[in-house]
Scaffold this motif. Structure first.
Motif, PDB file in Angstrom:
ATOM      1  N   LEU A 208     -11.285  24.677   3.661  1.00 24.33           N
ATOM      2  CA  LEU A 208     -10.384  23.954   2.780  1.00 24.33           C
ATOM      3  C   LEU A 208      -8.977  23.824   3.341  1.00 24.33           C
ATOM      4  N   VAL A 209      -8.585  24.727   4.240  1.00 21.35           N
ATOM      5  CA  VAL A 209      -7.216  24.712   4.752  1.00 21.35           C
ATOM      6  C   VAL A 209      -6.870  23.359   5.365  1.00 21.35           C
ATOM      7  N   LYS A 210      -7.732  22.851   6.236  1.00 17.68           N
ATOM      8  CA  LYS A 210      -7.416  21.602   6.942  1.00 17.68           C
ATOM      9  C   LYS A 210      -7.347  20.419   5.979  1.00 17.68           C
ATOM     10  N   VAL A 211      -8.327  20.270   5.122  1.00 17.31           N
ATOM     11  CA  VAL A 211      -8.320  19.102   4.233  1.00 17.31           C
ATOM     12  C   VAL A 211      -7.214  19.218   3.195  1.00 17.31           C
ATOM     13  N   ALA A 212      -6.895  20.449   2.769  1.00 21.72           N
ATOM     14  CA  ALA A 212      -5.790  20.625   1.827  1.00 21.72           C
ATOM     15  C   ALA A 212      -4.468  20.262   2.491  1.00 21.72           C
ATOM     16  N   ALA A 213      -4.284  20.677   3.748  1.00 21.47           N
ATOM     17  CA  ALA A 213      -3.054  20.349   4.468  1.00 21.47           C
ATOM     18  C   ALA A 213      -2.920  18.841   4.644  1.00 21.47           C
ATOM     19  N   ASN A 214      -3.998  18.178   5.069  1.00 23.11           N
ATOM     20  CA  ASN A 214      -3.936  16.731   5.260  1.00 23.11           C
ATOM     21  C   ASN A 214      -3.705  15.993   3.945  1.00 23.11           C
ATOM     22  N   SER A 215      -4.293  16.493   2.877  1.00 28.62           N
ATOM     23  CA  SER A 215      -4.102  15.862   1.569  1.00 28.62           C
ATOM     24  C   SER A 215      -2.651  15.994   1.113  1.00 28.62           C
ATOM     25  N   PHE A 216      -2.039  17.135   1.394  1.00 22.00           N
ATOM     26  CA  PHE A 216      -0.643  17.330   1.007  1.00 22.00           C
ATOM     27  C   PHE A 216       0.280  16.402   1.807  1.00 22.00           C
ATOM     28  N   LEU A 217       0.023  16.287   3.105  1.00 21.81           N
ATOM     29  CA  LEU A 217       0.828  15.398   3.937  1.00 21.81           C
ATOM     30  C   LEU A 217       0.669  13.948   3.488  1.00 21.81           C
ATOM     31  N   ALA A 218      -0.560  13.557   3.198  1.00 22.37           N
ATOM     32  CA  ALA A 218      -0.801  12.197   2.714  1.00 22.37           C
ATOM     33  C   ALA A 218      -0.078  11.952   1.398  1.00 22.37           C
ATOM     34  N   THR A 219      -0.029  12.969   0.548  1.00 21.40           N
ATOM     35  CA  THR A 219       0.651  12.856  -0.736  1.00 21.40           C
ATOM     36  C   THR A 219       2.147  12.628  -0.547  1.00 21.40           C
ATOM     37  N   LYS A 220       2.766  13.356   0.398  1.00 19.47           N
ATOM     38  CA  LYS A 220       4.194  13.171   0.647  1.00 19.47           C
ATOM     39  C   LYS A 220       4.481  11.757   1.151  1.00 19.47           C
ATOM     40  N   ILE A 221       3.637  11.268   2.059  1.00 19.35           N
ATOM     41  CA  ILE A 221       3.854   9.930   2.601  1.00 19.35           C
ATOM     42  C   ILE A 221       3.711   8.880   1.513  1.00 19.35           C
ATOM     43  N   SER A 222       2.656   8.979   0.708  1.00 13.75           N
ATOM     44  CA  SER A 222       2.446   7.972  -0.331  1.00 13.75           C
ATOM     45  C   SER A 222       3.485   8.107  -1.445  1.00 13.75           C
ATOM     46  N   PHE A 223       3.972   9.322  -1.687  1.00 14.95           N
ATOM     47  CA  PHE A 223       5.022   9.484  -2.697  1.00 14.95           C
ATOM     48  C   PHE A 223       6.269   8.700  -2.311  1.00 14.95           C
ATOM     49  N   ILE A 224       6.729   8.869  -1.064  1.00 11.94           N
ATOM     50  CA  ILE A 224       7.951   8.176  -0.675  1.00 11.94           C
ATOM     51  C   ILE A 224       7.718   6.678  -0.579  1.00 11.94           C
ATOM     52  N   ASN A 225       6.494   6.256  -0.296  1.00 12.25           N
ATOM     53  CA  ASN A 225       6.204   4.827  -0.300  1.00 12.25           C
ATOM     54  C   ASN A 225       6.178   4.269  -1.722  1.00 12.25           C
ATOM     55  N   ALA A 226       5.737   5.089  -2.690  1.00 10.15           N
ATOM     56  CA  ALA A 226       5.828   4.668  -4.088  1.00 10.15           C
ATOM     57  C   ALA A 226       7.290   4.553  -4.505  1.00 10.15           C
ATOM     58  N   MET A 227       8.123   5.474  -4.012  1.00  7.40           N
ATOM     59  CA  MET A 227       9.557   5.389  -4.302  1.00  7.40           C
ATOM     60  C   MET A 227      10.167   4.146  -3.646  1.00  7.40           C
ATOM     61  N   ALA A 228       9.632   3.757  -2.485  1.00  6.41           N
ATOM     62  CA  ALA A 228      10.110   2.534  -1.841  1.00  6.41           C
ATOM     63  C   ALA A 228       9.839   1.327  -2.722  1.00  6.41           C
ATOM     64  N   GLU A 229       8.702   1.313  -3.396  1.00  2.00           N
ATOM     65  CA  GLU A 229       8.386   0.219  -4.310  1.00  2.00           C
ATOM     66  C   GLU A 229       9.390   0.182  -5.464  1.00  2.00           C
ATOM     67  N   MET A 230       9.749   1.379  -5.969  1.00  3.23           N
ATOM     68  CA  MET A 230      10.746   1.448  -7.037  1.00  3.23           C
ATOM     69  C   MET A 230      12.115   0.984  -6.539  1.00  3.23           C
ATOM     70  N   CYS A 231      12.435   1.363  -5.308  1.00  3.01           N
ATOM     71  CA  CYS A 231      13.723   0.956  -4.741  1.00  3.01           C
ATOM     72  C   CYS A 231      13.802  -0.558  -4.592  1.00  3.01           C
ATOM     73  N   GLU A 232      12.723  -1.180  -4.180  1.00  3.40           N
ATOM     74  CA  GLU A 232      12.712  -2.635  -4.043  1.00  3.40           C
ATOM     75  C   GLU A 232      12.859  -3.315  -5.400  1.00  3.40           C
TER      76      GLU A 232
END
Length: 439
Positions: A208-232
């Motif tokens: 679970l360590v690897k997939v949990a780590a990748n899922s967390f990183l993906a979450t951070k990237i998509s979070f800031i991209n969702a914020m980019a949509e709000m910024c636009e």
């Protein structure tokens, strides 16, 4: 120690080369004879900074060789499984065909050594529960330990010889667990002596360590991209927002770079396989948020396409468009699930005359996508273009001179899909600069 590495793709070739460079005797095994021949010649079959030097040094030492013959692993004390686990066609689940085939082929060649039974160390990213199933296949022929990798493409050699942690997923029987830990400690002795943290757990936790780590990183990237949509939507600046929240040490600045989204051979397929496995275990509700993470990520690609269509005033067919970047990230030639390549393909499908260039992925792209116009340099791609898209942040693209380039294009429009350019400098040179989530 005598080691074997089963599977000599991205993970396996790097691991085998680095282990031999650390002083072990290593045999790498792969079913692809052409790949084996290239590796034995000291020629990495993919682009990874520093690997060529390590590979050639290890081969010259006599401690490293590659083969297609599984029988040559006999006598190794630790066998690393580093084969691919791609996404299954038509589903989100991981395809474990290569993992199962590797273990089935390996078991007949396992031999006890002076320190005990052979150890099989799984490094491939697999769904939780895979190790327990494979242990039944291995039986008493060897001892299984799960030792996940945490390699970043572009930094794989560094991450192999100087990782930020080592994880051992040990078998439940104390005697077998002790044997597995002793063997891996022997493999990584020089790394452990430098103070690298070693974490031990059960098989499931290690998987679970690897997939949990990748899922967390993906979450951070998509979070800031969702914020980019709000910024636009509001006229705010996502770059400032990321910097401001990144100063909070509970959040941190890493992976808060808004842009066209993530791709590659790990994050997309790993989070999908994680969702699929959760569903199989009856725990699908625990990972439903990953569906939105995936959706946000894919939405960013179409957003860049829409920005390009708007920049061309809707008149896309026949318009030359330069795409800078094809690999999913710089310092790699990996085009698997690449946002840059996806955007280029979508624009081509709309009738644009796409010219794409990438410092490393160009030769790969010419082989697998003969339908695309692949150029050797940014200058070749940009000449006469009506829009320029920077989609992979190679240093040579980031440092391009907007004044010089302005003389070569038909229309000065730059879409910065990675938010890495100096917007003021490009606008001062007469360009229409379009960032993602930036006013």
């Amino acid at each position: 120690m005598n080691l074997s590495v089963i599977g000599c793709g991205y993970l396996g070739a790097v691991h085998a080369s680095c282990m031999a460079d650390l002083g072990h005797t290593v045999v790498g095994v792969d079913v692809d004879a052409a790949k084996v021949a290239r590796l034995n010649a000291g020629d990495p079959p993919f682009h990874e900074p520093g690997l060529g030097e390590v590979l050639q040094r290890a081969l010259a030492s006599g401690r490293l060789r590659f083969t297609t013959d599984m029988a040559e692993v006999a006598g190794a004390e630790v066998h690393f499984i580093g084969v691919g686990t791609p996404q299954q066609l038509g589903t989100y689940a991981a395809d474990l065909t290569y993992v199962d085939a590797a273990v089935d082929a390996l078991v007949p060649h396992l031999t006890d050594g002076p320190n005990g039974p052979a150890v099989i160390a799984g490094k491939s990213t697999v769904p939780v529960g895979t190790a327990a199933r494979l242990a039944e296949t291995i039986g008493d022929a060897g001892v299984l330990v799960w030792n996940p990798e945490f390699l970043r493409e572009g930094f794989a050699v560094q991450d192999t010889v100087a990782p930020d942690r080592l994880v051992y997923g040990l078998p439940p029987e104390p005697e077998r667990a002790a044997r597995a830990q002793e063997a891996l400690d022997g493999v990584y002795v020089s790394i452990l002596e430098r103070g690298t943290p070693r974490l031990t757990a059960d098989w499931a936790s290690a998987e679970l360590v690897k997939v949990a780590a990748n899922s967390f990183l993906a979450t951070k990237i998509s979070f800031i991209n969702a914020m980019a949509e709000m910024c636009e939507a509001t006229g705010a600046d996502v770059s400032f927002l990321a910097e401001a929240i990144g100063h909070d040490d509970r959040i941190g600045k890493k992976f808060l770079k808004a842009g066209v989204g993530f791709g590659g051979g790990c994050l997309p397929k790993d989070i999908r396989a994680f969702m699929a496995r959760a569903g199989e275990l009856g725990a699908e509700q625990s990972l439903t948020f990953l569906r939105e993470i995936d959706s946000i990520n894919l939405r960013r690609r179409q957003h860049v396409v829409n920005l390009t269509v708007h920049a061309l005033e809707g008149r896309v067919p026949g318009k030359p468009v330069a795409v800078l970047g094809a690999a999913f990230k710089p310092h790699s030639d990996d085009i698997r699930d690449s946002p840059a390549l996806d955007v280029a393909s979508r624009l081509s499908g709309l009738g644009a005359k796409v010219r794409i260039t990438d410092p490393a992925a160009g030769p790969v792209l010419r082989q697998v996508r003969p339908d695309l116009d692949v150029r050797d340099s940014a200058g070749d791609a940009i000449d006469g273009a009506h829009a320029v898209l920077l989609l992979t942040e190679w240093p040579e693209f980031v440092s391009l001179d907007p004044v010089e380039l302005g003389e070569r294009v038909a229309q000065r429009t730059i879409i910065d899909g990675r938010n890495v350019l100096d917007s003021a400098a490009w606008r001062a040179a007469g360009w229409t600069y379009v960032g993602l989530g930036r006013p």
